[in-house]
Motif scaffolding. Structure first.
Motif, PDB file in Angstrom:
ATOM      1  N   GLY A  96      -1.434   1.246  51.159  1.00  0.00           N
ATOM      2  CA  GLY A  96      -0.521   0.344  50.461  1.00  0.00           C
ATOM      3  C   GLY A  96      -1.185  -0.823  49.765  1.00  0.00           C
ATOM      4  N   ILE A  97      -2.542  -0.882  49.727  1.00  0.00           N
ATOM      5  CA  ILE A  97      -3.218  -1.941  48.988  1.00  0.00           C
ATOM      6  C   ILE A  97      -3.924  -1.326  47.784  1.00  0.00           C
ATOM      7  N   THR A  98      -4.109  -2.128  46.753  1.00  0.00           N
ATOM      8  CA  THR A  98      -4.790  -1.664  45.553  1.00  0.00           C
ATOM      9  C   THR A  98      -5.974  -2.566  45.260  1.00  0.00           C
ATOM     10  N   GLY A  99      -6.970  -2.019  44.561  1.00  0.00           N
ATOM     11  CA  GLY A  99      -8.143  -2.810  44.213  1.00  0.00           C
ATOM     12  C   GLY A  99      -8.997  -3.105  45.426  1.00  0.00           C
ATOM     13  N   THR A 100      -9.886  -4.079  45.271  1.00  0.00           N
ATOM     14  CA  THR A 100     -10.775  -4.480  46.348  1.00  0.00           C
ATOM     15  C   THR A 100     -10.243  -5.740  47.019  1.00  0.00           C
ATOM     16  N   ASN A 101     -10.110  -5.693  48.326  1.00  0.00           N
ATOM     17  CA  ASN A 101      -9.656  -6.821  49.116  1.00  0.00           C
ATOM     18  C   ASN A 101     -10.697  -7.129  50.185  1.00  0.00           C
ATOM     19  N   VAL A 102     -10.522  -8.244  50.845  1.00  0.00           N
ATOM     20  CA  VAL A 102     -11.431  -8.640  51.918  1.00  0.00           C
ATOM     21  C   VAL A 102     -10.694  -8.495  53.243  1.00  0.00           C
ATOM     22  N   GLY A 103     -11.341  -7.812  54.192  1.00  0.00           N
ATOM     23  CA  GLY A 103     -10.795  -7.687  55.534  1.00  0.00           C
ATOM     24  C   GLY A 103     -11.586  -8.566  56.490  1.00  0.00           C
ATOM     25  N   ILE A 104     -10.879  -9.415  57.234  1.00  0.00           N
ATOM     26  CA  ILE A 104     -11.514 -10.336  58.181  1.00  0.00           C
ATOM     27  C   ILE A 104     -10.978 -10.040  59.567  1.00  0.00           C
ATOM     28  N   VAL A 105     -11.889  -9.838  60.523  1.00  0.00           N
ATOM     29  CA  VAL A 105     -11.514  -9.586  61.909  1.00  0.00           C
ATOM     30  C   VAL A 105     -11.933 -10.802  62.733  1.00  0.00           C
ATOM     31  N   THR A 106     -10.974 -11.408  63.455  1.00  0.00           N
ATOM     32  CA  THR A 106     -11.271 -12.563  64.298  1.00  0.00           C
ATOM     33  C   THR A 106     -10.786 -12.289  65.714  1.00  0.00           C
ATOM     34  N   ASP A 107     -11.399 -13.001  66.672  1.00  0.00           N
ATOM     35  CA  ASP A 107     -10.913 -12.887  68.044  1.00  0.00           C
ATOM     36  C   ASP A 107      -9.732 -13.827  68.237  1.00  0.00           C
ATOM     37  N   ALA A 114     -15.994  -9.899  62.158  1.00  0.00           N
ATOM     38  CA  ALA A 114     -16.455  -9.033  61.078  1.00  0.00           C
ATOM     39  C   ALA A 114     -15.738  -9.408  59.800  1.00  0.00           C
ATOM     40  N   GLU A 115     -16.437  -9.236  58.659  1.00  0.00           N
ATOM     41  CA  GLU A 115     -15.838  -9.458  57.351  1.00  0.00           C
ATOM     42  C   GLU A 115     -16.445  -8.467  56.372  1.00  0.00           C
ATOM     43  N   GLN A 116     -15.596  -7.752  55.631  1.00  0.00           N
ATOM     44  CA  GLN A 116     -16.101  -6.721  54.723  1.00  0.00           C
ATOM     45  C   GLN A 116     -15.097  -6.467  53.617  1.00  0.00           C
ATOM     46  N   ASN A 117     -15.596  -5.982  52.473  1.00  0.00           N
ATOM     47  CA  ASN A 117     -14.711  -5.558  51.405  1.00  0.00           C
ATOM     48  C   ASN A 117     -13.935  -4.321  51.843  1.00  0.00           C
ATOM     49  N   VAL A 118     -12.676  -4.260  51.449  1.00  0.00           N
ATOM     50  CA  VAL A 118     -11.796  -3.213  51.938  1.00  0.00           C
ATOM     51  C   VAL A 118     -11.164  -2.482  50.759  1.00  0.00           C
ATOM     52  N   HIS A 119     -11.260  -1.165  50.778  1.00  0.00           N
ATOM     53  CA  HIS A 119     -10.529  -0.325  49.828  1.00  0.00           C
ATOM     54  C   HIS A 119      -9.403   0.412  50.552  1.00  0.00           C
ATOM     55  N   ASP A 120      -9.748   1.148  51.614  1.00  0.00           N
ATOM     56  CA  ASP A 120      -8.730   1.880  52.369  1.00  0.00           C
ATOM     57  C   ASP A 120      -8.991   1.920  53.864  1.00  0.00           C
ATOM     58  N   SER A 121     -10.037   1.214  54.334  1.00  0.00           N
ATOM     59  CA  SER A 121     -10.313   1.214  55.768  1.00  0.00           C
ATOM     60  C   SER A 121     -11.248   0.061  56.121  1.00  0.00           C
ATOM     61  N   LEU A 165      -8.840  -7.382  71.989  1.00  0.00           N
ATOM     62  CA  LEU A 165      -7.679  -7.693  71.171  1.00  0.00           C
ATOM     63  C   LEU A 165      -8.120  -8.594  70.015  1.00  0.00           C
ATOM     64  N   TYR A 166      -7.777  -8.233  68.764  1.00  0.00           N
ATOM     65  CA  TYR A 166      -8.254  -8.957  67.594  1.00  0.00           C
ATOM     66  C   TYR A 166      -7.129  -9.185  66.583  1.00  0.00           C
ATOM     67  N   ILE A 167      -7.373 -10.131  65.669  1.00  0.00           N
ATOM     68  CA  ILE A 167      -6.500 -10.368  64.526  1.00  0.00           C
ATOM     69  C   ILE A 167      -7.211  -9.856  63.277  1.00  0.00           C
ATOM     70  N   VAL A 168      -6.488  -9.069  62.465  1.00  0.00           N
ATOM     71  CA  VAL A 168      -7.024  -8.562  61.199  1.00  0.00           C
ATOM     72  C   VAL A 168      -6.254  -9.206  60.057  1.00  0.00           C
ATOM     73  N   GLU A 169      -6.986  -9.802  59.117  1.00  0.00           N
ATOM     74  CA  GLU A 169      -6.384 -10.363  57.907  1.00  0.00           C
ATOM     75  C   GLU A 169      -6.897  -9.590  56.699  1.00  0.00           C
ATOM     76  N   ILE A 170      -5.992  -9.247  55.798  1.00  0.00           N
ATOM     77  CA  ILE A 170      -6.364  -8.636  54.518  1.00  0.00           C
ATOM     78  C   ILE A 170      -6.046  -9.658  53.432  1.00  0.00           C
ATOM     79  N   LYS A 171      -7.058 -10.023  52.638  1.00  0.00           N
ATOM     80  CA  LYS A 171      -6.887 -11.032  51.601  1.00  0.00           C
ATOM     81  C   LYS A 171      -7.291 -10.475  50.246  1.00  0.00           C
ATOM     82  N   ASN A 172      -6.530 -10.900  49.207  1.00  0.00           N
ATOM     83  CA  ASN A 172      -6.989 -10.635  47.853  1.00  0.00           C
ATOM     84  C   ASN A 172      -7.510 -11.947  47.267  1.00  0.00           C
TER      85      ASN A 172
END
Length: 444
Positions: free
Chosen positions: A389-400, A407-414, A424-431
């Motif tokens: 459900g996301i398009t383009g390149t986004n940033v995925g951030i994993v925090t405790d 962890a922080e990485q560019n995200v396309h589909d995973s 247990l972690y929090i995942v944020e997807i940012k454009n």
């Protein structure tokens, strides 16, 4: 056992911060349950109320007929309501997702697969904002109603907001877990929800026909301060279609746009007259629900006759004064009850009452979310977290749970979580401009 898997119908989680500056919130889980062919009650050992802050989730005690928080509202159709309230103190002022899960939904739902084996899941999101007291929207109608087949129904799911946040409504897919939709949800072809008034309409046609039975929907009401998302409440809603002969025809004398917008300048008065009629009804009643101040609203009802047809008339008078001026509209619901010896159905008409000559529109951030239904799975996850459900390149951030970046990485589909330790972690997807998703995951 069938008797142990058919009890939860609909509900929501309501969150109210006790005072400004306090981080203690009163959290209420409200549900509608089935009472026919089952002895299972709301709550019990297989429940999980998660406060969203990394503290240990709790179980809710069973709540049944011997509890003041339980009430049977329709013994014939087998409907009861129950709720549980608890206070919880958060360590910091930030954003939180609160969720509740329990096995299982009632087994008679027609538009999802094997409902009796499907977990019941509710969620709400909120931000603790300095200088303001957070409160969930106050809903003007319950998430459960009865309609007649072969007739278009209208039912308002509107709410009012104590902080005067802008409210917007959308249809969503019911969940059985964090970002996990129920199996094979089928939304009826013509089901619509007005994003500004919260009015739900449906012609009762499902898969090309009108069938008596129970149907499940989910709606989400969003609270916005300008373009900033303050909170949302996801509500499971259930409709029971019956073979009632009632038709419930309602009309009015107003010429309005698709949002039923009514503008009343300061110092002016506006009247709206509604007409309800039904050949099969022995009694027709009206009620009015509103966030409009009571001193600025009055309504009366009376009987009228037109071409030998008895008609119930509802006259609503609205008065705009300086004390109630604001940019956000006030939502007014006029509800007509049609009754005979066997049945009762309702039909709603909703109006957006403006006291300033502005036109509320959805913020871009909401319409983007509506067009991008984001799914994250599997959860729990071992290696790769898939994202749809996301398009383009986004940033995925994993925090405790303490906010430390893992962890922080560019995200396309995973997101690759192979190097992340179990927990247990929090995942944020940012454009480039904003956070488009923030959710909790379990890595194993």
């Amino acid at each position: 056992m069938q008797a142990e898997a058919t009890h939860l119908r609909s509900g929501q989680i309501i969150i109210n911060q006790l005072t400004i500056g306090s981080r203690t919130c009163r959290i209420t889980v409200s549900v509608y349950t089935n009472t026919i062919n089952t002895s299972v009650l709301f709550g019990g050992t297989e429940t999980l109320l998660d406060f969203g802050d990394g503290t240990t989730p709790i179980t809710i005690p069973e709540i049944g007929p011997d509890n003041a928080n339980y009430k049977v509202i329709d013994p014939v159709l087998g409907i009861a309501t129950a709720f549980y309230t608890i206070e919880h103190t958060y360590a910091t002022s930030e954003s939180y997702h609160v969720s509740y899960s329990e096995n299982n939904r009632n087994g008679s739902i027609l538009n999802i697969d094997h409902p009796e084996d499907t977990p019941f899941f509710l969620e709400s999101f909120f931000r603790l904002v300095p200088g303001k007291r957070y409160e969930s929207p106050e809903f003007l109608a319950e998430p459960f109603f009865i309609a007649a087949i072969q007739e278009t129904f209208s039912y308002s799911l509107a709410a009012k907001d104590t902080n005067d946040y802008s409210l917007f409504y959308k249809l969503s897919v019911p969940k059985k877990g964090w970002n996990i939709p129920v199996d094979n949800f089928r939304a009826p072809e013509s089901l619509k929800l007005n994003s500004l008034t919260g009015l739900l309409t449906w012609d009762c046609i499902f898969n090309g026909t009108s069938t008596v039975g129970e149907y499940l929907f989910s709606t989400t009401v969003y609270q916005y301060d300008n373009t900033s998302l303050i909170g949302y409440t996801a509500r499971d809603v259930q409709v029971i279609l019956t073979d009632s002969e009632l038709t419930g025809r309602v009309s009015d004398n107003a010429e309005l746009n698709e949002n039923n917008r009514v503008y009343i300048p300061e110092g002016k008065t506006k009247s709206i007259r509604l007409f309800a009629e039904d050949d099969k009804a022995t009694e027709i009643l009206f009620s009015v629900y509103s966030a409009f101040e009571k001193s600025n609203l009055e309504f009366t009802t009376y009987d009228s006759v037109r071409a030998e047809q008895k008609i119930k008339v509802c006259l609503i008078k609205l008065n705009s004064t300086n004390e109630i001026l604001r940019n956000n509209p006030y939502i007014i619901i006029a509800r007509a009850y049609f009754k005979n010896d066997d049945d009762t159905i309702v039909k709603d008409v909703a109006y957006s009452i403006y006291t300033r000559d502005v036109e509320l529109s959805e913020p871009v951030v909401l319409s983007t979310e509506e067009k991008n239904v984001i799914s994250i799975y599997p959860n729990p996850v071992r290696d790769f977290l898939k994202i749809d459900g996301i398009t383009g390149t986004n940033v995925g951030i994993v925090t405790d749970q303490q906010g430390k970046a893992i962890a922080e990485q560019n995200v396309h589909d995973s997101i690759d979580l192979r190097s992340v330790s179990p927990g247990l972690y929090i995942v944020e997807i940012k454009n480039a401009s904003r956070t488009i998703l923030r959710t909790k995951i379990i890595k194993y």
